[in-house]
Design a protein around this motif. Sequence first.
Motif: not given
Length: 274
Positions: A250, A253, A274
Amino acid sequence: MTSTTALRSLRVQIKDAVAEVELIGPGKGNAMGPDFWKELPEVFEALSEDETVRAVLLYGSNGHFSYGLDLAGMAPVFAPMLSAGGMDARKREGFRRQIKDLQDAVSSVSRCAKPVIAAVDGWCIGGAIDVISAADIRIASPAAKFSVREVKVAIVADLGSLQRLPAIIGEGPTRHLALTGEDFDAGRAYRLGLVTELADDVVGRGRELAAAVAANPPLVVQGVKQVMNRGQEPAVQAGLDYVQLWNSAFLASHDFNEAATAFAERRPAVFTGN
């Protein structure tokens, strides 16, 4: 042990069974760049094996412990994965291994057979919190300031603070500090139990504590540390392993790019999720 003359981020001196490890940069505020992450485990593994050392004192130079991770200096670590937009599985796995290497560097402080006393003056931010959390005793000057800052730069703290702080200050305060990323002063750190003493001459007091530890039976002292670590290490390692996977998935981003851009442009970041 690695020769002190060959080190760029740390200065090591050993006297009367106490090793002093001083953070010296080379970045502003003793920021933790590539040299630091290479040298920290080398030094602490060597001190762990050095039979002349009974205690270790860790502190920063020039009025600060550390500003934390040197974002500019560590950019090459992040760049390959970010350039691929997080879509290249091989680069994500390489990034996971890099996170593990940084974690292992911090854990070298905890693994060190000799008790480690962290003496904090000035700023102690982000990765610096990870490092002091791995120490056995933490003290601070009244001028010390702390922050679990990673959330502000769109990073889940991944080098040990989320795993070690709950056992030190409690889960509630850890969540509060990690979710807000707010700064807090030495008085609050003392009330939380992050540090056990405040001292105007924090390095001098650290030397007194290190000498007191070193005067005790060395195998018994090491046994106290080993026994206390034994109950915590499995949970700490499980948390470290999990956050490796989380951040390798993650971290690439839009929000992380925004954090880096805002930092460079010296403006507040605007995050979109996002």
